[in-house]
Write a protein that holds these residues in place. Structure first.
Motif, PDB file in Angstrom:
ATOM      1  N   PHE A   1       0.826  -1.201   0.000  1.00  0.00           N
ATOM      2  CA  PHE A   1       0.000   0.000   0.000  1.00  0.00           C
ATOM      3  C   PHE A   1       0.860   1.251   0.000  1.00  0.00           C
ATOM      4  CE2 PHE A   1      -2.514  -3.092   2.623  1.00  0.00           C
ATOM      5  CZ  PHE A   1      -3.513  -3.339   1.692  1.00  0.00           C
ATOM      6  N   HIS A   2       0.249   2.306  -0.521  1.00  0.00           N
ATOM      7  CA  HIS A   2       0.784   3.658  -0.350  1.00  0.00           C
ATOM      8  C   HIS A   2      -0.230   4.460   0.448  1.00  0.00           C
ATOM      9  CE1 HIS A   2       1.133   7.967  -1.460  1.00  0.00           C
ATOM     10  NE2 HIS A   2       2.412   7.720  -1.213  1.00  0.00           N
ATOM     11  N   ASP A   3       0.233   5.083   1.520  1.00  0.00           N
ATOM     12  CA  ASP A   3      -0.644   5.867   2.394  1.00  0.00           C
ATOM     13  C   ASP A   3      -0.283   7.338   2.338  1.00  0.00           C
ATOM     14  OD1 ASP A   3      -1.780   3.525   3.170  1.00  0.00           O
ATOM     15  OD2 ASP A   3      -1.149   3.602   5.259  1.00  0.00           O
ATOM     16  N   ALA A   4      -1.307   8.168   2.185  1.00  0.00           N
ATOM     17  CA  ALA A   4      -1.163   9.610   2.406  1.00  0.00           C
ATOM     18  C   ALA A   4      -1.784   9.881   3.771  1.00  0.00           C
ATOM     19  CB  ALA A   4      -1.866  10.405   1.311  1.00  0.00           C
ATOM     20  N   SER A   5      -0.936  10.217   4.758  1.00  0.00           N
ATOM     21  CA  SER A   5      -1.395  10.373   6.138  1.00  0.00           C
ATOM     22  C   SER A   5      -1.489  11.843   6.507  1.00  0.00           C
ATOM     23  CB  SER A   5      -0.432   9.657   7.102  1.00  0.00           C
ATOM     24  OG  SER A   5      -0.414   8.273   6.850  1.00  0.00           O
ATOM     25  N   TYR A   6      -2.603  12.200   7.104  1.00  0.00           N
ATOM     26  CA  TYR A   6      -2.838  13.562   7.569  1.00  0.00           C
ATOM     27  C   TYR A   6      -3.038  13.473   9.078  1.00  0.00           C
ATOM     28  CZ  TYR A   6      -3.782  14.043   2.584  1.00  0.00           C
ATOM     29  OH  TYR A   6      -3.680  14.005   1.215  1.00  0.00           O
TER      30      TYR A   6
END
Length: 938
Positions: free
Chosen positions: A385-390
């Motif tokens: 997976f690739h995660d964009a975390s905020y």
């Protein structure tokens, strides 16, 4: 906890009148006088001297030191010669210059020798009792091996929390920004005290205290004791962290700090967040997030396929949930920080003194991170997976302390309240199953709400003509950790279904659903100690006996829900796909999947501890602290939901300890110590509850069969103390652990699952080096006169003995243990022009984050290492009278955080591609920060 808040607020209201009167008295009676204030201690053992006489030469102005060895004199501006007298000690004479409305802090060590050693006379222009000199003398004369840092040192670093501070101390490092690792021993092997109150675990999934919940600006000093002492807890292996919040000033003192921070990956970029509610920007959790009340079991179904009646019932209850899944992008403004403190003395009749300290802090921090998460099972890679975390953290809190001191009495009432919330949104894309060619788009929103209250009332009383000294305290702590509504929405496509569909299933971690948990723990402690000092020719002895009682009670509940039904056509927008309009018996509804046997637990612990110890100083050359501590504990983990006992540990431990310090010269110490200690399982580690950690795509599960670990510890240390607060030391340590507890992979589970386990035994040994050196020997004027270097290096090695049948890699280190820890700091301070500069470096060697198996038992299930990171911070400051300005660049190198399996067994991370590639498990980007802060003291 609501009662705790009400009581705390009521206390503040009752005392607000006292504060107002105190402030009025301070302002109305403010004069141009200055203050001479300080502490008088014994030069040989660092003990405070009660009743020492402080008198101005050729005058009748004078006072005596109180039970803490402190004194204060209000005098007209001018030059004075201060005489310091105490029976049996040499008279001291110190020249001071007093200016209007300023405090001269005089720290003095009295000796019995006939010749006065002027190098032990210290005169400071600071109003703080938390000076480096006090810590320097305390560590030099301490009966055990310890390291410390003071508020004045903390101000010279960009540290924001106690978690940041700890990485500056010899042999200490920090994991995940908040968990302490001391001497290479994982967070579970370290204990903490806050203002004398023992700290319990703040975490729902590990035995650890999150030190990032305590702001750095509230700290007076911090000490790490690395040797056992009968009057301290016996449940530790690395160190005992003693945190003391701010002391009471000698005059009215207020300070305010404002800060703004730029984050290289975040600030002024689009930041995604799910809907927030009124008050949550200040940590007032909205009731709109709560799971609604409904009859128990009414969201459960007995069969896989619910009937029409079941669907109607489930849908009606599901409509009462908060079905607002709306989200938006906002512009990430600079992170904001605010701190305010006020302290003042209240003049009382007689010899008693009363002081009040109140402080509040606020921080709002956003961070964006781009991450990679790869999952493996025994056959190979399962998902990627690739995660964009905020990530958003809001921290609010404060302290309220009252201190009464008289000649033979001291009473402290200290309170700390801290609330921290992490509101994290993660947008995930990638392959959910390589075998099935399953592509996913996931979105998760997790709000983790943490509240810590710690209050302690303590009294110290000298009985009779120093017949005995009584120390007694009672404390109450509450930890409330709540996840009100953890949401995951998952969309998938496969070759058979080429359009994205809403993933529905029976498990929260692999479908679309919601989770809520509530952890509430109350901790009550009480202690009483009696001590008596004896003095004979050439030998000074203090005997101390005491009793400690601690009762803990934790209640935990977790509930999971998954969506079921017929979602129809989706638009890849959770606000529409899972909104109120789609909750219906013919569309979507929630089904509860909570399992009564593993989703609830209740923990109780009763600890009784008795100790007897002696502290002897022989001929001012040898100091010996020795004694016994008996700890009897009864730990129970039960499930009241099904009336079942999960685990019960009832064990008594006899813990001897001996600390020897030989004063080779006035500036050289040789130390040695032995102590026995234990490490007990935490409630969570014993409970079978499983929690899904989204950012690692893994579960954490307890183990009810855990045993208590027993430790035997040995230390030696050689110390040189030149004048001026400098230090040079080298030491070694050796530890043997029986039944060490580690966190590792449960290879019996098909899905990545971490659990807690005992191994047979382990040994840890290492070397520690520390240096604090002023560079004035290069040039006694100019730049080098104001330059100092601080460095500490720890080298560590560990070896394990494994249980029969273990599949572990035989030469691996203990989980969490780094082979080296390096801290270095170059500090420039010029009092005359107000300029300061600080360059700080921290590097920790690679360590096992999660234990696996030997590659021959499963190449993709072997140990998961955390790669080394180098953290470099730079700070420049300028002071203009009462105004200070600081500019800080934090984590200048911003090395990525990498967890990997060492596939080529070369002892380092070789990258995720190429012929020598290692197996990348987790990859988190970090970024650097730039902070500008303004502080004003008045």
């Amino acid at each position: 906890m609501k009662n705790t808040q009400k009581n705390f607020c009521a206390t503040i209201r009752r005392l607000s009148l006292l504060i107002v009167f105190g402030l009025m008295s301070c302002f109305l009676f403010a004069q141009k006088n200055g203050i001479i204030s300080g502490k008088i201690i014994d030069k040989v053992n660092g003990e405070t001297l009660i009743g020492a006489t402080i008198q101005l030469d050729s005058s009748t102005i004078g006072t005596v030191t109180d039970i803490e060895g402190n004194f204060k004199l209000s005098v007209a501006p001018g030059s004075y010669l201060v005489n310091i007298l105490y029976f049996g000690y040499e008279t001291g004479k110190v020249s001071v210059e007093v200016k209007p409305n300023e405090v001269v802090n005089l720290e003095y060590a009295m000796g019995e020798a006939k010749a006065l050693d002027l190098k032990e006379i210290v005169v400071l222009g600071s109003a703080e009792k938390s000076s480096e000199v006090v810590m320097y003398i305390a560590l030099k004369k301490a009966p055990y091996i310890a390291n410390g840092i003071t508020a004045s040192e903390i101000r010279k670093t960009p540290d924001r929390t106690v978690g940041d501070i700890l990485k500056r101390v010899t042999g200490a490092s920090i994991q995940e920004g908040k968990f302490a690792i001391i001497r290479g021993m994982n967070d579970r092997y370290n204990a903490g005290y806050l203002d004398g109150a023992y700290l319990s675990s703040t975490e729902s999934d590990r035995k650890a205290f999150a030190f990032d919940v305590v702001p750095a600006n509230l700290i007076d000093n911090l000490l790490i004791v690395k040797a056992g002492s009968p009057d301290l807890t016996g449940d530790f292996g690395g160190g005992v962290i003693l945190i003391n919040t701010k002391a009471i000033p000698d005059r009215l003192s207020q300070s305010i700090t404002l800060g703004a921070q730029y984050h290289s990956l975040t600030t002024f970029n689009n930041f995604k967040e799910y809907k927030t509610y009124s008050g949550e920007d200040f940590n007032f959790l909205s009731n709109s997030r709560n799971i609604p009340d409904f009859p128990e079991g009414s969201l459960k179904v007995a069969t896989t396929f619910p009937t029409k009646v079941d669907k109607e019932r489930l849908a009606e209850i599901s409509k009462n949930f908060n079905n607002d899944w709306s989200s938006s992008f906002v512009n990430a403004v600079p992170n904001a920080r605010f701190a305010y403190s006020i302290g003042f003395p209240v003049q009382l009749s007689g010899a008693g003194k009363l002081g009040v300290m109140f402080a509040v802090n606020y921080a709002d921090t956003r961070r964006i991170s781009d991450n990679t998460i790869n999952t493996f099972d025994g056959s190979g890679q399962v998902s990627g997976f690739h995660d964009a975390s905020y990530l958003r953290n809001i921290n609010t809190g404060g302290i309220f302390n009252i201190n009464y001191v008289a000649s033979r009495t001291q009473i402290n009432f200290r309170n700390l309240l801290n609330v921290s919330s992490d509101n994290n949104t993660i947008e995930r894309t990638g392959t959910g199953s390589y075998a099935d060619a399953l592509t996913v788009i996931n979105s998760a929103n997790l709000l983790n709400y943490n509240k810590l209250y710690n209050g302690i009332l303590s009294i110290k009383q000298v009985i009779g003509d120093s017949l005995f000294t009584l120390n007694a305290s009672g404390s109450y702590s509450n930890v409330h950790r709540k996840i009100p509504d953890y949401r995951i929405v998952s969309y998938t496509i496969t070759p058979d279904f080429p359009n994205y569909r809403l993933a529905l299933g029976d498990f929260f971690n692999s479908s679309t659903g919601r989770f809520a948990s509530d952890l509430n723990e109350n901790l009550y402690s009480g202690s009483i100690e009696l001590s008596k000092r004896f003095r004979s020719e050439g030998i000074r002895t203090e005997v101390k006996a005491g009793y400690f009682r601690q009762d803990r009670k934790r209640d935990f509940s977790g509930r999971s829900f998954v969506y079921n039904g017929n979602p129809g056509e989706t638009v890849l927008d959770p606000a529409l796909d899972l909104g109120a309009n789609n909750i219906d018996a013919t569309k979507l509804f929630l089904v509860e999947k909570s399992s009564d046997d593993i989703a609830f637990y209740n923990g109780t612990s009763a600890l009784n501890a008795y100790f007897l110890m002696a502290d002897q100083n022989i001929a001012n050359k040898l100091r010996i602290l020795y004694g016994l501590r008996l700890e009897d504990v009864d730990i129970k983990v039960e499930n009241h939901k099904i009336n079942s006992t999960i685990a019960n540990i009832n064990k008594s431990s006899l813990l001897p300890s001996a600390n020897l310090t030989y004063f080779l010269t006035d500036k050289i110490n040789i130390r040695a110590c032995y102590f026995s200690s234990v490490n007990r399982p935490e409630f969570r580690e014993l409970a079978p509850f499983s929690f899904f950690v989204f950012d690692k795509n893994a579960e954490i599960r307890g183990n009810s069969a855990l045993k208590v670990a027993d430790l035997n510890n040995f230390d030696v240390k050689f110390e040189i103390y030149p004048e001026g607060g400098q230090l040079l030391s080298i030491g070694g340590f050796y530890k043997h652990l029986k039944n060490p507890i580690e966190l590792g992979l449960d290879v019996t589970q098909p899905f990545t699952t971490f659990t807690f386990q005992n191994e047979k035994a382990a040994t840890i040994y290492g070397l520690e080096f520390e240096m604090k050196k002023r560079l004035s020997f290069i040039a006694n004027t100019g730049f080098f006169h104001d330059l100092s270097v601080y460095t500490n290096v720890t080298l560590i090695k560990s070896k394990l003995d494994f249980k029969e049948g273990s599949q572990a890699k035989t030469d691996r280190p203990l989980q969490g243990q780094s082979p080296f820890i390096i801290n270095a700091r170059l500090q420039y301070d010029n009092i005359d022009n107000g300029w300061s500069c600080n360059v700080s470096l921290n590097r920790v060697g690679r360590r096992i984050g999660f234990v696996g198996v030997d590659p021959k038992f499963g190449d993709t299930r072997q140990d998961i290492y955390e790669a080394p990171r180098t953290v470099l911070d730079l700070q420049v400051g300028k002071t203009f009278n009462n105004l200070s300005i600081k500019a800080t660049i934090g984590d200048l190198f911003h090395n990525d955080l990498i967890y990997y399996q060492d596939a080529d067994q070369d002892g380092k991370y070789s990258g995720a591609t190429g012929p020598d590639a290692d197996r990348l498990m987790y990859f988190f980007t970090t970024g650097y920060t730039t902070t500008l802060s303004l502080g004003y003291t008045f």
